[in-house]
Design a protein around this motif. Structure first.
Motif, mmCIF file in Angstrom:
data_model
loop_
_atom_site.group_PDB
_atom_site.id
_atom_site.type_symbol
_atom_site.label_atom_id
_atom_site.label_comp_id
_atom_site.label_asym_id
_atom_site.label_seq_id
_atom_site.Cartn_x
_atom_site.Cartn_y
_atom_site.Cartn_z
ATOM 1 N N GLU A 105 -44.847 -12.435 -16.972
ATOM 2 C CA GLU A 105 -44.092 -13.193 -15.969
ATOM 3 C C GLU A 105 -44.013 -12.465 -14.635
ATOM 4 O OE1 GLU A 105 -40.298 -13.779 -17.789
ATOM 5 O OE2 GLU A 105 -41.128 -14.991 -19.403
ATOM 6 N N GLY A 106 -44.741 -12.944 -13.642
ATOM 7 C CA GLY A 106 -44.627 -12.421 -12.293
ATOM 8 C C GLY A 106 -44.942 -10.940 -12.193
ATOM 9 N N GLU A 107 -44.224 -10.249 -11.302
ATOM 10 C CA GLU A 107 -44.385 -8.812 -11.136
ATOM 11 C C GLU A 107 -43.323 -8.105 -11.959
ATOM 12 O OE1 GLU A 107 -46.092 -7.122 -7.219
ATOM 13 O OE2 GLU A 107 -44.597 -8.622 -6.664
ATOM 14 N N THR A 108 -43.770 -7.357 -12.934
ATOM 15 C CA THR A 108 -42.871 -6.708 -13.878
ATOM 16 C C THR A 108 -43.155 -5.214 -13.926
ATOM 17 O OG1 THR A 108 -42.749 -8.706 -15.223
ATOM 18 C CG2 THR A 108 -42.174 -6.637 -16.304
ATOM 19 N N VAL A 109 -42.084 -4.439 -13.888
ATOM 20 C CA VAL A 109 -42.184 -2.988 -14.026
ATOM 21 C C VAL A 109 -41.539 -2.609 -15.347
ATOM 22 C CG1 VAL A 109 -41.574 -0.743 -13.057
ATOM 23 C CG2 VAL A 109 -42.023 -2.679 -11.524
ATOM 24 N N LEU A 110 -42.312 -2.024 -16.241
ATOM 25 C CA LEU A 110 -41.780 -1.514 -17.496
ATOM 26 C C LEU A 110 -41.603 -0.012 -17.361
ATOM 27 C CD1 LEU A 110 -43.969 -3.372 -20.157
ATOM 28 C CD2 LEU A 110 -41.790 -4.091 -19.164
ATOM 29 N N MET A 111 -40.395 0.452 -17.602
ATOM 30 C CA MET A 111 -40.127 1.886 -17.603
ATOM 31 C C MET A 111 -39.960 2.309 -19.049
ATOM 32 S SD MET A 111 -36.859 4.010 -16.296
ATOM 33 C CE MET A 111 -36.388 5.375 -17.343
ATOM 34 N N PHE A 112 -40.873 3.139 -19.517
ATOM 35 C CA PHE A 112 -40.785 3.671 -20.871
ATOM 36 C C PHE A 112 -39.992 4.971 -20.823
ATOM 37 C CE2 PHE A 112 -44.214 0.743 -21.229
ATOM 38 C CZ PHE A 112 -44.158 0.287 -22.539
ATOM 39 N N SER A 113 -39.009 5.071 -21.711
ATOM 40 C CA SER A 113 -38.167 6.270 -21.761
ATOM 41 C C SER A 113 -37.722 6.489 -23.201
ATOM 42 C CB SER A 113 -36.961 6.109 -20.835
ATOM 43 O OG SER A 113 -36.101 5.106 -21.326
ATOM 44 N N ALA A 114 -36.823 7.448 -23.381
ATOM 45 C CA ALA A 114 -36.222 7.712 -24.692
ATOM 46 C C ALA A 114 -34.884 8.405 -24.453
ATOM 47 C CB ALA A 114 -37.134 8.582 -25.543
ATOM 48 N N GLY A 115 -33.966 8.216 -25.364
ATOM 49 C CA GLY A 115 -32.637 8.789 -25.226
ATOM 50 C C GLY A 115 -32.623 10.302 -25.181
ATOM 51 N N TRP A 116 -33.580 10.943 -25.802
ATOM 52 C CA TRP A 116 -33.626 12.403 -25.858
ATOM 53 C C TRP A 116 -34.322 13.017 -24.646
ATOM 54 C CZ3 TRP A 116 -38.601 13.782 -25.378
ATOM 55 C CH2 TRP A 116 -39.570 12.866 -25.802
ATOM 56 N N CYS A 117 -34.869 12.204 -23.760
ATOM 57 C CA CYS A 117 -35.700 12.665 -22.648
ATOM 58 C C CYS A 117 -34.843 13.106 -21.455
ATOM 59 C CB CYS A 117 -36.635 11.531 -22.235
ATOM 60 S SG CYS A 117 -37.511 11.798 -20.686
ATOM 61 N N PRO A 118 -34.823 14.411 -21.136
ATOM 62 C CA PRO A 118 -34.003 14.877 -20.008
ATOM 63 C C PRO A 118 -34.503 14.345 -18.661
ATOM 64 C CG PRO A 118 -35.271 16.695 -20.932
ATOM 65 C CD PRO A 118 -35.483 15.521 -21.832
ATOM 66 N N ASP A 119 -35.815 14.209 -18.484
ATOM 67 C CA ASP A 119 -36.333 13.691 -17.219
ATOM 68 C C ASP A 119 -35.934 12.227 -17.008
ATOM 69 O OD1 ASP A 119 -37.448 16.150 -16.767
ATOM 70 O OD2 ASP A 119 -39.483 15.549 -17.297
ATOM 71 N N CYS A 120 -35.835 11.474 -18.102
ATOM 72 C CA CYS A 120 -35.394 10.081 -18.018
ATOM 73 C C CYS A 120 -33.933 10.018 -17.589
ATOM 74 C CB CYS A 120 -35.567 9.392 -19.378
ATOM 75 S SG CYS A 120 -37.264 9.398 -19.994
ATOM 76 N N THR A 121 -33.131 10.901 -18.138
ATOM 77 C CA THR A 121 -31.707 10.949 -17.811
ATOM 78 C C THR A 121 -31.501 11.322 -16.346
ATOM 79 O OG1 THR A 121 -31.232 11.609 -20.081
ATOM 80 C CG2 THR A 121 -29.507 11.992 -18.464
ATOM 81 N N VAL A 122 -32.319 12.224 -15.832
ATOM 82 C CA VAL A 122 -32.196 12.657 -14.433
ATOM 83 C C VAL A 122 -32.518 11.516 -13.476
ATOM 84 C CG1 VAL A 122 -33.240 14.162 -12.678
ATOM 85 C CG2 VAL A 122 -32.573 15.101 -14.892
#
Length: 103
Positions: free
Chosen positions: A16-33
């Protein structure tokens, strides 16, 4: 950023249209930052739909899309991959914005 937990929701969003998927994980410090910076990123690109995907809940999809490092950003336009910002390095808000401007 809305989190999608069901694979059929993710696959539908990719179509659907322009979609950005951000893959992360709860344990990922870079994701939290980076997560507190994402509302500002989303505000710059209101034409895009942003979704968060927990890579650990969708290992087959992550493998299919070659998601090795997180956070990773993959952009789809009407079902076709338009670009990706995938690396094992910590990403800054400015790097994400630059990527989205160029994709």
């Amino acid at each position: 950023m809305k989190e999608l937990t069901q694979e059929h929701e993710i696959r539908s969003a990719m179509e659907e249209g322009e979609t950005v998927l951000m893959f992360s994980a709860g344990w990922c410090p870079d994701c939290t930052v980076i997560e507190p910076e994402l509302p500002e990123v989303e505000a710059h690109f209101s034409r895009m739909n942003f979704y968060k995907i927990d890579r650990d809940l969708h290992p087959d999809l992550a493998s299919e899309l070659d998601i090795m490092g997180i956070p990773s950003f993959v952009v789809f336009r009407d079902g076709t991959e338009a670009g990706r910002f995938v690396s094992r390095d910590r990403k800054t808000k400015e790097e994400i914005i630059r990527f989205l401007q160029e994709v």
